[in-house]
Structures are given as structure tokens and as C-alpha cells.
Scaffold this motif. Structure first.
Motif, PDB file in Angstrom:
ATOM      1  N   GLN A  11      -0.032   7.178  83.962  1.00 34.69           N
ATOM      2  CA  GLN A  11       0.618   8.442  83.626  1.00 34.69           C
ATOM      3  C   GLN A  11      -0.424   9.340  82.971  1.00 34.69           C
ATOM      4  N   TYR A  12      -0.544  10.582  83.444  1.00 34.35           N
ATOM      5  CA  TYR A  12      -1.504  11.513  82.828  1.00 34.35           C
ATOM      6  C   TYR A  12      -0.905  12.103  81.559  1.00 34.35           C
ATOM      7  N   SER A  13      -1.788  12.699  80.755  1.00 33.05           N
ATOM      8  CA  SER A  13      -1.317  13.197  79.451  1.00 33.05           C
ATOM      9  C   SER A  13      -0.300  14.331  79.604  1.00 33.05           C
ATOM     10  N   ASN A  14      -0.288  15.000  80.771  1.00 24.10           N
ATOM     11  CA  ASN A  14       0.719  16.063  80.986  1.00 24.10           C
ATOM     12  C   ASN A  14       2.079  15.493  81.424  1.00 24.10           C
ATOM     13  N   GLY A  15       2.186  14.151  81.445  1.00 27.77           N
ATOM     14  CA  GLY A  15       3.467  13.524  81.768  1.00 27.77           C
ATOM     15  C   GLY A  15       3.625  13.124  83.221  1.00 27.77           C
ATOM     16  N   VAL A  16       2.691  13.566  84.103  1.00 27.64           N
ATOM     17  CA  VAL A  16       2.812  13.217  85.529  1.00 27.64           C
ATOM     18  C   VAL A  16       2.535  11.725  85.707  1.00 27.64           C
ATOM     19  N   LYS A  17       3.481  11.044  86.367  1.00 23.58           N
ATOM     20  CA  LYS A  17       3.294   9.619  86.632  1.00 23.58           C
ATOM     21  C   LYS A  17       2.646   9.502  88.015  1.00 23.58           C
ATOM     22  N   ALA A  18       1.363   9.323  88.054  1.00 27.39           N
ATOM     23  CA  ALA A  18       0.626   9.362  89.326  1.00 27.39           C
ATOM     24  C   ALA A  18       0.687   8.031  90.065  1.00 27.39           C
ATOM     25  N   LEU A  19       0.827   6.918  89.324  1.00 23.75           N
ATOM     26  CA  LEU A  19       0.944   5.600  89.955  1.00 23.75           C
ATOM     27  C   LEU A  19       2.103   4.854  89.310  1.00 23.75           C
ATOM     28  N   GLY A  35      -0.445   9.623 102.559  1.00 19.24           N
ATOM     29  CA  GLY A  35       0.533  10.236 101.653  1.00 19.24           C
ATOM     30  C   GLY A  35       0.306  11.723 101.602  1.00 19.24           C
ATOM     31  N   PRO A  36       1.351  12.492 101.300  1.00 16.66           N
ATOM     32  CA  PRO A  36       1.170  13.941 101.189  1.00 16.66           C
ATOM     33  C   PRO A  36       0.326  14.289  99.963  1.00 16.66           C
ATOM     34  N   ASN A  37      -0.092  15.534  99.858  1.00 21.15           N
ATOM     35  CA  ASN A  37      -0.850  15.954  98.682  1.00 21.15           C
ATOM     36  C   ASN A  37      -0.023  15.684  97.432  1.00 21.15           C
ATOM     37  N   GLY A  38      -0.681  15.135  96.428  1.00 20.08           N
ATOM     38  CA  GLY A  38       0.012  14.858  95.174  1.00 20.08           C
ATOM     39  C   GLY A  38       0.677  13.492  95.126  1.00 20.08           C
ATOM     40  N   ALA A  39       0.518  12.696  96.184  1.00 15.66           N
ATOM     41  CA  ALA A  39       1.182  11.383  96.246  1.00 15.66           C
ATOM     42  C   ALA A  39       0.616  10.384  95.242  1.00 15.66           C
ATOM     43  N   GLY A  40      -0.634  10.579  94.849  1.00 15.94           N
ATOM     44  CA  GLY A  40      -1.282   9.626  93.941  1.00 15.94           C
ATOM     45  C   GLY A  40      -2.446   8.887  94.579  1.00 15.94           C
ATOM     46  N   LYS A  41      -2.815   9.291  95.781  1.00 19.32           N
ATOM     47  CA  LYS A  41      -3.890   8.589  96.501  1.00 19.32           C
ATOM     48  C   LYS A  41      -5.225   8.648  95.739  1.00 19.32           C
ATOM     49  N   SER A  42      -5.604   9.858  95.336  1.00 18.31           N
ATOM     50  CA  SER A  42      -6.891   9.975  94.635  1.00 18.31           C
ATOM     51  C   SER A  42      -6.867   9.242  93.302  1.00 18.31           C
ATOM     52  N   SER A  43      -5.721   9.279  92.628  1.00 19.99           N
ATOM     53  CA  SER A  43      -5.614   8.546  91.363  1.00 19.99           C
ATOM     54  C   SER A  43      -5.869   7.061  91.608  1.00 19.99           C
ATOM     55  N   LEU A  44      -5.297   6.534  92.684  1.00 24.31           N
ATOM     56  CA  LEU A  44      -5.513   5.120  93.006  1.00 24.31           C
ATOM     57  C   LEU A  44      -6.971   4.878  93.386  1.00 24.31           C
ATOM     58  N   MET A  45      -7.539   5.762  94.233  1.00 27.50           N
ATOM     59  CA  MET A  45      -8.923   5.583  94.674  1.00 27.50           C
ATOM     60  C   MET A  45      -9.888   5.635  93.487  1.00 27.50           C
ATOM     61  N   ARG A  46      -9.647   6.594  92.584  1.00 30.90           N
ATOM     62  CA  ARG A  46     -10.544   6.716  91.423  1.00 30.90           C
ATOM     63  C   ARG A  46     -10.422   5.502  90.507  1.00 30.90           C
ATOM     64  N   THR A  47      -9.227   4.947  90.430  1.00 32.52           N
ATOM     65  CA  THR A  47      -9.050   3.746  89.603  1.00 32.52           C
ATOM     66  C   THR A  47      -9.808   2.570  90.230  1.00 32.52           C
TER      67      THR A  47
HETATM   68  P1  ADP Z   1      -3.315  12.862  96.053  1.00 35.36           P
HETATM   69  O1  ADP Z   1      -4.717  12.364  96.070  1.00 35.36           O
HETATM   70  O2  ADP Z   1      -2.375  12.001  96.836  1.00 35.36           O
HETATM   71  O3  ADP Z   1      -3.202  14.319  96.452  1.00 35.36           O
HETATM   72  P2  ADP Z   1      -3.508  12.776  93.148  1.00 35.36           P
HETATM   73  O4  ADP Z   1      -3.779  11.385  92.725  1.00 35.36           O
HETATM   74  O5  ADP Z   1      -4.670  13.741  93.182  1.00 35.36           O
HETATM   75  O6  ADP Z   1      -2.750  12.773  94.553  1.00 35.36           O
HETATM   76  O7  ADP Z   1      -2.395  13.399  92.209  1.00 35.36           O
HETATM   77  C1  ADP Z   1      -1.177  12.733  91.886  1.00 35.36           C
HETATM   78  C2  ADP Z   1      -0.427  13.553  90.856  1.00 35.36           C
HETATM   79  O8  ADP Z   1      -1.136  13.503  89.624  1.00 35.36           O
HETATM   80  C3  ADP Z   1      -0.293  15.033  91.208  1.00 35.36           C
HETATM   81  O9  ADP Z   1       0.958  15.472  90.736  1.00 35.36           O
HETATM   82  C4  ADP Z   1      -1.424  15.678  90.440  1.00 35.36           C
HETATM   83  O10 ADP Z   1      -1.130  17.026  90.138  1.00 35.36           O
HETATM   84  C5  ADP Z   1      -1.501  14.809  89.205  1.00 35.36           C
HETATM   85  N1  ADP Z   1      -2.872  14.716  88.637  1.00 35.36           N
HETATM   86  C6  ADP Z   1      -3.990  14.299  89.282  1.00 35.36           C
HETATM   87  N2  ADP Z   1      -5.045  14.266  88.454  1.00 35.36           N
HETATM   88  C7  ADP Z   1      -4.580  14.691  87.233  1.00 35.36           C
HETATM   89  C8  ADP Z   1      -5.177  14.863  85.951  1.00 35.36           C
HETATM   90  N3  ADP Z   1      -6.470  14.604  85.744  1.00 35.36           N
HETATM   91  N4  ADP Z   1      -4.391  15.300  84.957  1.00 35.36           N
HETATM   92  C9  ADP Z   1      -3.078  15.556  85.151  1.00 35.36           C
HETATM   93  N5  ADP Z   1      -2.431  15.403  86.322  1.00 35.36           N
HETATM   94  C10 ADP Z   1      -3.177  14.968  87.368  1.00 35.36           C
END
Ligand code: ADP
Length: 290
Positions: A11-19, A35-47
């Protein structure tokens, strides 16, 4: 060697639960993460690439505890991020040497051998003396793959690699990736269904931080086979059909809307059975129809 992801949360500090409780087992070969944009793919890849922390869960690459033993992971990881920054002044060959030195390849003769091999592998050897900043989008992505392969990685992660590539460049890129997938775990993260259909045998669909499907592309197709119906409409009819049927997607064909509808039983009224595609599976999952 397998990559085992178990109950990963972020969960990011802004409250978004990315995974959200992401669990996947990934073996050698090409794995498509769709997954569509915002699905959490990059969050998973970066982890997985040890660039950010998870809140809970575990990831193992063989014996390596990915979330703890970051240094060990980096030795066997090749990562091509979405935004691949390059040092504009460098030629491709100089930049690869530089990156190889950073990865610990101190022996100049061995390093040269490896750099030349990589440039040949991605078909950039002839262009090795050009500045990377003068490369086309496709050449730059192929250079990205070359840098990702320094040190013979066991896990290769490519994040949205084909955005902005023309069809010819995309094919060349596909061919290189699928060759790598014969020896390594390759995770291809993308929102482009065609990338997964053409390259991957195993896949997952993610949306809003959760895994909605994990299995082979054939298993995915089975979820909708025989249950997709197509009809060409007038624009004015679209809304009524969307209310009445479980519409998977609507597209313009020759300027006219054509809808795909999900139904367990056959439907009358001018619909005909469509050949199910991975795109149908993707939209049916994302729209909560299956
Ligand atoms: P994808 O790669 O599938 O487009 P992301 O992992 O980039 O998805 O993003 C997943 C969600 O987390 C989105 O709602 C995005 O706005 C949010 N998000 C991504 N990175 C950050 C961050 N550093 N801080 C806050 N929210 C983030």
C-alpha cells in the motif's frame, strides 16, 4: 529454478493498495503479466527487481529470498524498466562496457567478448559505435535487452517493452525475447493482449492490485470458448445492448460498432458465435463477467 511469489501486499502512503495478496509461481519460459494501466504491474515488477519494498508476503527465486537478499537477486537479475534512461553521450558499445563494469566485470578481454556477443544477439553490432540517443525506439529497446542480459541473468523482467514500437521493430523485439525465454524466466508486463498471445505460454491477469487469473493461455481461452457472441450495431443501439447483455467489449469496425457479448447459452437476434480470443478473456475478467 522457480520464482515463487506468496501473498504479496503493498500500500502506498497515499492509501492506494497496489498489490493485494498477489501469489504466483513462475517457471522458465515467457510469462505474460497482463493488466490495464494502474493494475499494479509495475509495482510488482519493481518489487521483484528489488527497487521497492513490499508491506508483507514473500518472494523466492530458487533459494534466494528476494525481499531480503537484494544483493544476491541483483546478481542474477536483468531488468528493463518502463522508462529506460540512457547516457546520451555514449555509444552503445561504450555504454555496455560501462554497465558491465558496474556489474563487476573487471576483466577487459572477457568483458569485450560478452559485450560483442550481446550486441550481436540483439542485432546492433553494426550500429555499436552510434550514440544510443540517436537510436530509433526499437533499437533503443533492443539495447535495453542487451544491457539486461549482462551477466547471464536467471530472471529477466521487461516492463511494457513494446509501447511506441512500429510493427517491424516489435517483431524483432519479440523474436529476441522468445529466444531468451528458452533458457530463463522472462516476465513480460504489458497492457497489450497481443504481446502475451504471441509470446507467452503462461500468464496472469491483474487488476486493481489483485490477480484475477493465473494459468496457461490455453486455459484462459477455455474460460470463454463457445460463450462469446458478436453483433454489428448502429451507434444509436449501443446503449440499449449494453444494458441488456453482458458486453465484453465494443469496437468500431469500418466505423460501425461491433460488440462482443458473453453468454453461457446461445443468443438470438442477429448474434453469431465469435472465435474466442485472449482479448475476450481479458475484458471479461476486467469487467467481472467471468
Ligand atoms: P501498472 O504498472 O499496472 O500501470 P502501477 O503499479 O504503476 O500499475 O500502479 C498501481 C497503482 O498504484 C496505481 O493506482 C498508481 O497510481 C499507484 N502508484 C504507483 N506508484 C505509486 C507511488 N509511488 N505512490 C503512490 N501511488 C502509486
Amino acid at each position: 529454478m522457480k520464482l515463487i511469489i506468496n501473498q504479496l501486499n503493498k500500500q502506498y502512503s497515499n492509501g492506494v493498495k497496489a498489490l493485494h495478496n498477489v501469489s504466483l509461481t513462475i517457471e522458465k519460459g515467457m510469462f505474460g503479466l497482463l493488466g490495464p494501466n494502474g493494475a499494479g504491474k509495475s509495482s510488482l515488477m519493481r518489487t521483484l527487481a528489488t527497487l521497492q519494498e513490499a508491506d508483507s508476503g514473500s518472494v523466492f527465486l530458487g533459494d534466494i529470498d528476494v525481499l531480503q537478499q537484494k544483493h544476491e537477486v541483483r546478481k542474477v537479475l536483468g531488468y528493463l524498466p518502463q522508462e529506460f534512461g540512457v547516457y546520451p553521450r555514449f555509444s552503445a558499445v561504450d555504454l555496455l562496457h560501462h554497465l558491465a563494469i558496474l556489474k563487476g566485470f573487471e576483466n577487459a578481454a572477457q568483458r569485450s567478448e560478452m559485450v560483442d556477443y550481446l550486441l550481436q544477439k540483439v542485432n546492433l553490432y553494426e550500429h555499436r559505435k552510434k550514440s544510443v540517443s540517436a537510436y530509433s525506439g526499437g533499437m533503443r529497446q533492443r539495447f535495453g535487452i542487451a544491457q539486461c542480459l549482462i551477466g547471464d541473468p536467471k530472471l529477466v523482467i521487461v516492463d511494457e517493452p513494446t509501447a511506441g514500437l512500429d510493427p517491424g521493430e516489435r517483431n524483432r523485439f519479440y523474436n529476441i525475447l522468445s529466444e531468451i525465454g528458452e533458457q530463463t524466466i522472462v516476465i513480460l508486463s504489458t497492457h497489450i493482449v497481443q504481446d502475451v498471445r504471441e509470446l507467452c505460454t503462461q500468464m496472469a491477469i491483474m487488476d486493481e492490485g489483485s490477480v484475477l487469473f493465473n494459468g496457461s493461455t490455453d486455459e484462459a481461452l477455455k474460460l470463454v470458448t463457445g460463450k462469446v457472441f458478436e453483433k454489428s450495431l448502429e451507434k444509436s443501439e449501443l446503449e440499449a445492448y449494453q444494458e441488456k447483455y453482458q458486453v465484453i467489449s465494443n469496437k468500431l469496425i469500418g466505423g460501425k460498432p461491433s460488440i462482443h457479448v458473453f453468454s453461457e447459452t446461445s443468443i438470438n437476434g442477429g448474434f453469431f458465435k465469435a472465435e474466442a480470443t485472449l482479448e475476450d478473456v481479458f475484458f471479461a475478467k476486467i469487467n467481472g463477467l467471468i
